[in-house]
Design a protein around this motif. Structure first.
Motif, short mmCIF file in Angstrom:
data_model
loop_
_atom_site.label_atom_id
_atom_site.label_comp_id
_atom_site.label_asym_id
_atom_site.label_seq_id
_atom_site.Cartn_x
_atom_site.Cartn_y
_atom_site.Cartn_z
N ILE A 195 0.72 -1.07 0.04
CA ILE A 195 -0.05 0.10 -0.07
C ILE A 195 0.89 1.24 -0.16
O ILE A 195 1.89 1.40 0.91
N ALA A 196 0.55 2.38 -0.75
CA ALA A 196 1.45 3.64 -1.12
C ALA A 196 0.55 4.51 -0.23
O ALA A 196 -0.67 4.53 -0.64
N HIS A 197 1.15 5.29 0.72
CA HIS A 197 0.38 6.38 1.32
C HIS A 197 1.18 7.62 0.72
O HIS A 197 2.03 7.94 1.13
N ILE A 198 0.28 8.42 0.04
CA ILE A 198 0.84 9.66 -0.70
C ILE A 198 0.19 10.83 0.11
O ILE A 198 -0.90 10.85 0.07
N VAL A 200 -2.65 -0.76 -3.86
CA VAL A 200 -3.57 0.30 -3.74
C VAL A 200 -2.79 1.70 -3.16
O VAL A 200 -1.72 1.35 -2.36
N ALA A 201 -3.16 2.82 -3.67
CA ALA A 201 -2.74 3.97 -3.10
C ALA A 201 -3.83 4.81 -2.16
O ALA A 201 -5.01 4.73 -2.72
N ILE A 202 -3.31 5.32 -1.00
CA ILE A 202 -4.13 6.10 -0.56
C ILE A 202 -3.56 7.66 -0.45
O ILE A 202 -2.41 7.83 -0.19
N LEU A 203 -4.46 8.70 -0.99
CA LEU A 203 -4.14 9.96 -0.86
C LEU A 203 -4.55 10.82 0.18
O LEU A 203 -5.78 10.73 0.38
N SER A 204 -3.74 11.49 0.96
CA SER A 204 -4.52 12.25 1.87
C SER A 204 -3.51 13.72 2.17
O SER A 204 -2.51 13.92 1.26
N GLY A 205 -4.09 14.51 2.82
CA GLY A 205 -3.41 15.91 3.09
C GLY A 205 -2.89 16.15 4.51
O GLY A 205 -3.57 15.37 5.25
N SER A 206 -1.86 16.65 4.91
CA SER A 206 -1.31 16.92 6.21
C SER A 206 -2.09 18.14 6.87
O SER A 206 -2.64 19.22 6.10
N GLY A 207 -1.97 18.18 8.22
CA GLY A 207 -2.34 19.29 8.95
C GLY A 207 -3.57 19.44 9.29
O GLY A 207 -4.17 20.24 10.45
N GLY A 208 -4.60 18.70 9.20
CA GLY A 208 -5.76 18.61 9.56
C GLY A 208 -6.78 19.64 9.20
O GLY A 208 -8.07 19.49 9.59
N ARG A 209 -6.57 20.46 8.41
CA ARG A 209 -7.31 21.76 7.97
C ARG A 209 -7.81 21.47 6.38
O ARG A 209 -8.92 22.16 6.18
N ALA A 210 -6.89 20.81 5.65
CA ALA A 210 -7.38 20.65 4.43
C ALA A 210 -6.80 19.40 3.73
O ALA A 210 -5.56 19.22 4.02
N PHE A 211 -7.41 18.84 2.74
CA PHE A 211 -7.14 17.70 2.32
C PHE A 211 -6.18 18.18 1.07
O PHE A 211 -5.07 17.71 0.92
N CYS A 212 -6.85 19.18 0.39
CA CYS A 212 -6.05 19.82 -0.89
C CYS A 212 -7.05 20.85 -1.31
O CYS A 212 -8.01 20.82 -1.52
#
Length: 261
Positions: free
Chosen positions: A12-15, A49-61
């Protein structure tokens, strides 16, 4: 560079878009880096499988970093052929990624960020997430597949409402209209995405790719053509080692050992 690439369980790739100071918006450099990350995922046969997420908790992107990215797109518009499409983050083109992708959404998922999420196969979000395609407020349209995928996923009326008004909608609206399939707490988001990814990885890899291909084709093909494609793919799968292994494991009440052959 603020695009993180982590491998989980060797499959699993977590990007992660890691620009919280910019609400995980992508300038040209990070747009290319994200594209490189998805190319790496696509080309590594061990990754399923790849999971795409954003950091910081305020925005995905929040999409494109306007001051840097739009001038780049204007240059392309001024010199490119009219039929050229531009993939945002290496994910929004028609055939950018050939394996399952999951968007784990927390916070603002707007503009190109929502287009990235719509290009993923599965989308889950937190209760605090917010969704919008506000490009018409800037005198442009969602140019990363937003006008095409939103209508297919949520229906023509929802696409018209969201895109023509540019308004922001809450997580319940997204769930009610199929933009996401489930809502979870912030604490549960990564765990839930990983659980879905692991469930996919446990299945026959050839079957997963074939099923994904058939599902994606269903919105483009007439029913008769879609059924023909489905039958063709099923015939191919029935002749594989994995299909024999899957049945034998079921009858033997043991986990299957798939080899992708």
């Amino acid at each position: 560079m603020s695009i993180d690439f982590q491998i989980i369980d060797q499959t699993i790739a977590h990007i992660v878009v890691n620009r919280p100071d910019r609400h995980n918006a992508l300038d040209v450099e990070h747009d290319r880096a994200l594209a490189s990350a998805f190319q790496r995922f696509n080309e590594d046969s061990q990754l399923k499988v790849a999971i795409l997420s954003g950091s910081g908790g305020r925005a995905f992107c929040t999409g494109a970093d306007i001051g840097d990215y739009l001038p780049y797109r204007r240059e392309i518009a001024a010199c490119d052929a009219q039929t050229t499409t531009v993939s945002f983050g290496g994910l929004t083109g028609a055939h950018d990624v050939a394996k399952p992708t999951i968007a784990a959404i927390d916070g603002f998922c707007v503009a190109g960020g929502l287009e990235l999420a719509l290009a993923c196969d599965i989308r889950i979000a937190t209760f605090d997430s917010r969704f919008a395609l506000p490009e018409t407020r800037l005198g442009i349209l969602p140019g990363g597949g937003g006008t095409q995928r939103l209508a297919k996923i949520a229906g023509l009326g929802v696409a018209m409402r969201m895109i023509l008004t540019g308004e922001t909608f809450d997580a319940n609206y997204a769930l009610d209209h199929g933009l996401v399939t489930e809502l979870v707490s912030k604490e549960e988001l990564e765990r839930s995405a990983l659980a879905i990814a692991r469930r996919i990885v446990a299945n026959g890899p050839l079957a997963v790719l074939a099923a994904r291909r058939a599902i994606l084709a269903s919105s483009e093909l007439a029913l008769a053509d879609g059924l023909l494609l489905e039958s063709t793919l099923q015939r191919e799968l029935l002749l594989t080692h994995d299909s024999h292994e899957g049945v034998a494991a079921f009858l033997g009440r043991r986990p299957p050992v798939y080899t992708g052959s």
